[in-house]
Design an enzyme around this catalytic site. Structure first.
Site, mmCIF file in Angstrom:
data_model
loop_
_atom_site.group_PDB
_atom_site.id
_atom_site.type_symbol
_atom_site.label_atom_id
_atom_site.label_comp_id
_atom_site.label_asym_id
_atom_site.label_seq_id
_atom_site.Cartn_x
_atom_site.Cartn_y
_atom_site.Cartn_z
ATOM 1 N N HIS A 254 -31.157 -46.413 -33.802
ATOM 2 C CA HIS A 254 -32.265 -46.220 -32.878
ATOM 3 C C HIS A 254 -33.578 -45.630 -33.564
ATOM 4 O O HIS A 254 -33.656 -44.360 -33.932
ATOM 5 C CB HIS A 254 -31.595 -45.118 -31.785
ATOM 6 C CG HIS A 254 -32.604 -45.029 -30.628
ATOM 7 N ND1 HIS A 254 -32.789 -46.157 -29.787
ATOM 8 C CD2 HIS A 254 -33.712 -44.085 -30.191
ATOM 9 C CE1 HIS A 254 -33.534 -45.735 -28.645
ATOM 10 N NE2 HIS A 254 -34.119 -44.524 -29.036
ATOM 11 N N SER B 99 -38.400 -47.231 -27.231
ATOM 12 C CA SER B 99 -37.508 -46.472 -26.358
ATOM 13 C C SER B 99 -37.817 -46.421 -25.020
ATOM 14 O O SER B 99 -38.183 -47.653 -24.385
ATOM 15 C CB SER B 99 -37.060 -45.224 -27.135
ATOM 16 O OG SER B 99 -35.858 -44.514 -26.344
ATOM 17 N N ASP C 272 -27.693 -49.873 -32.195
ATOM 18 C CA ASP C 272 -28.286 -48.996 -31.705
ATOM 19 C C ASP C 272 -27.350 -48.015 -30.700
ATOM 20 O O ASP C 272 -26.768 -48.435 -29.806
ATOM 21 C CB ASP C 272 -29.431 -49.477 -30.763
ATOM 22 C CG ASP C 272 -30.361 -48.498 -30.462
ATOM 23 O OD1 ASP C 272 -30.070 -47.268 -29.850
ATOM 24 O OD2 ASP C 272 -31.428 -48.343 -30.301
#
Length: 632
Positions: free
Chosen positions: A559, A399, A527
């Site tokens: 995600h 991320s 995502d």
């Protein structure tokens, strides 16, 4: 079911259309399974995979992975109740029922093909041939295919591995601090022998009588040098000649347990803590407990010695892996711990890098971290490279950590000290991801949750920021979204005119084309945070310059969810196995000596001879990496 899709740059439109037939010559090993995959449901029968790990020609460990039995889900289910009153009792009562139900749900799988995008060069194809995991079907748990279900459920139910860390606080050049968490004890896989308190199976140096004698000699030598320093100070005063590191190159002789130096690259300088400076030279005999009027710095003495003992358990040239978590995350993140366990069992020297203020790290200056600031990463990489100069360095980021890592690699270019990197769920375009967070119910849920975590990290240190230009503590207190927090803190402390300007300048889509080391990017097309529209596919397809960049995209995964594979949904995310194959390929230099120029052949096409050769190479790699065995 057809093979993995490979998208290639420098291909004619006819070849591009051909590539979309998912018939990549370098990934045809999957085609023999088509007839067996007619059903969209995978058998729930567990398959055990035994992977012998080799370092310096000798086995390091045996990694055993299998579909998790219902009993293995107990710790994961229990974590749902750990914060509640009588949580342990509730988990014990309800855990069995929930686990039984979950075992039925996760046995039904949905198969799809990963999409692989890279430039059309032999080097890229050779690198992907060394990663057969990405040629296998993505067998998502059918009930968790929804992107929000996958994201939320995986975050809640993924097992929280009980890794024991030893923390090291590292000073940055500007006076701020980051922390490095070193895994002292890593739990075994289910069915694996417990080696929690020993690293002998990973090639550790076994302490014997000879080793103890060397340790005694080392202590005696340090005492002689201390006396020499005292005599030199008496003779020459401030003009006394500076000490050099007499132990460099041999961790067994070094008081720090490293073959290089500590405390120089990270900002400590000549007065830093470690073999590179004199900041840790504390005479323990001068002060004895109980301490009243003076106390030695035990972080520089007791804890430093414990780390030295840990570092010596792994060979000096073992690969080093730096793990970088997502926004407001750190060494406590479950996905990071699972990846760390897999790497540690393969003989990697692992360390979790916590940004300023995260994971209970101290914030000592009015400076937080951001998506654009790469100075701390650079200092950590330089520091670790200085400690183990002969070891190959790797990094993996998730991320926001993936975005920072990619920006760092793009800025460093050919000067990067890393031999390879992996970026998962990289947001790439922060403005696009911010728009996704501002639209829809779940976008607001994610944004508010992340902002809450950021405020919690910031709250104990808010008084440090008072008096900074344009800083308003009231804006921080009222920040309910990530954008609000970035407006109140990040934009102000890093000098951007607006949040949009900060997001645009921090987006790693601008720097991925400048990466000069092998980089694997893994994304989920669904995502909800690192949205698929932000992925710079055209840049990756056209990147034939040095630095092999490969993009792997799964049809689902949310995600940081990726509830697929033998350990789903409680164990390692699906990409982890392929990422480790990628690191191993980089260690072997796969693709490094092959020309990067396009040969005019689409990555999705190839004649039968090439296909057979690719299948043979893939089979050889598969044999090196894993041997399938019947389930116990």
């Amino acid at each position: 079911m057809s093979a993995v899709r490979a998208t290639s740059g420098f291909a004619t439109s006819a070849r591009v259309n051909s590539a979309t037939r998912r018939a990549a010559s370098s990934h045809r090993a999957l085609s023999s399974r088509d007839s067996r995959a007619a059903s969209r449901t995978v058998s729930s029968r567990p398959i055990a995979r035994v992977a012998p790990c080799v370092h310096r020609g000798r086995p390091l460990a045996m990694k055993v992975t299998a579909a998790l039995p219902p009993a293995a889900a107990g710790p994961a289910v229990g974590c749902l109740f750990e914060t509640l009153p009588f949580g342990a009792f509730i988990g014990a009562v309800l855990g069995g029922a929930i686990t039984s139900l979950a075992s039925r749900l996760w046995s039904k799988r949905h198969l799809s093909n990963a999409t692989v995008t890279h430039a059309d060069t032999p080097a890229h194809r050779a690198l992907m041939d060394a990663c057969p995991h990405f040629s296998e079907p993505y067998d998502a748990v059918d009930v968790l295919r929804n992107r929000h279900a996958c994201t939320i459920v995986a975050s809640l139910l993924r097992e929280n591995l009980p890794i024991e860390y030893q923390r090291e606080v590292l000073r940055m050049p500007d006076g701020g601090h980051v922390t490095l968490d070193w895994p002292i004890a890593v739990p075994p896989y289910p069915g694996e022998d417990d080696v929690k308190n020993t690293m002998a199976s990973l090639g550790a140096v076994v302490v014997n009588d000879d080793e103890r004698q060397r340790a005694d000699e080392r202590e005696a030598k340090r005492e002689r040098e201390r006396m020499d320093d005292i005599i030199a100070q008496l003779q020459y005063g401030a003009a006394a000649p500076a000490r050099t590191n007499a132990f460099a190159g041999d961790s067994a002789l070094s008081p720090d347990g490293v073959p290089g130096v500590i405390g120089v690259a990270g900002g400590g300088g000549a007065g830093g803590c470690g073999s590179g400076g004199t900041g840790c030279d504390v005479d323990l005999d001068a002060t004895a407990p109980p301490f009243r009027r003076a106390i030695p710095d035990q972080g520089r003495t007791v804890l430093r010695r414990r780390l030295a003992e840990h570092w010596r358990t792994i060979p000096d040239d073992a690969p080093v892996l730096i793990l970088m978590s997502g926004i407001a995350g750190g060494s406590h993140d479950k996905y990071l711990k699972h990846f760390m366990r897999g790497a540690a069992r393969r003989g990697y020297r692992c360390v979790a890098f916590n940004c300023r203020g995260t994971a209970n790290s101290p914030l000592t200056t009015p400076q937080f971290y951001s998506a654009s600031f790469t100075g701390d990463v650079r200092a950590v990489v330089d520091e670790i490279h200085g400690r183990w100069p002969d070891a190959k360095l790797f990094a993996v980021g998730w991320s926001l950590g993936a975005n920072i890592l990619t920006n760092f690699l793009g800025e460093e270019g050919e000067s990067a000290k890393l031999a390879g990197a992996v970026a998962m769920c990289n947001p790439f375009d922060l403005n696009a991801c911010d728009e996704a967070l501002r639209n829809g119910f779940f976008g607001a849920v994610y944004s508010r949750a992340m902002a809450k975590n950021m405020r919690a990290l910031f709250a104990p240190h808010e008084h440090l920021f008072q008096g900074l230009p344009n800083y308003d503590n009231a804006l921080v207190a009222s920040a309910t979204t990530v954008r609000d927090f970035d407006e109140a803190v990040t934009r102000v402390t890093f000098g951007f005119d607006s949040v949009d300007a900060y997001y645009d300048a921090s987006s790693s889509r601008l720097s991925v084309g400048d990466v000069r080391v092998p980089l694997l990017v893994v994304q989920a097309k669904d995502d909800p945070i690192a949205v698929t529209d932000a992925v710079p596919r055209d840049v990756i397809k056209g990147k034939t310059t040095p630095g092999l960049v490969v993009l792997v995209e799964t049809e689902s995964g949310g995600h940081l969810g990726w509830t697929a594979g033998s350990e789903a949904p409680f164990g390692s995310p699906w990409p982890d196995a392929g990422a480790m194959q990628f690191f191993e390929a980089c260690r072997r230099g796969v693709g490094a000596t092959i020309g990067n120029r396009s040969d005019g052949r689409s990555a999705g096409r190839g004649d039968e001879a090439d296909a057979d050769a690719d299948v043979k190479r893939g089979a050889e790699v598969e044999a090196d990496v894993a041997v399938e065995a019947p389930a116990r």
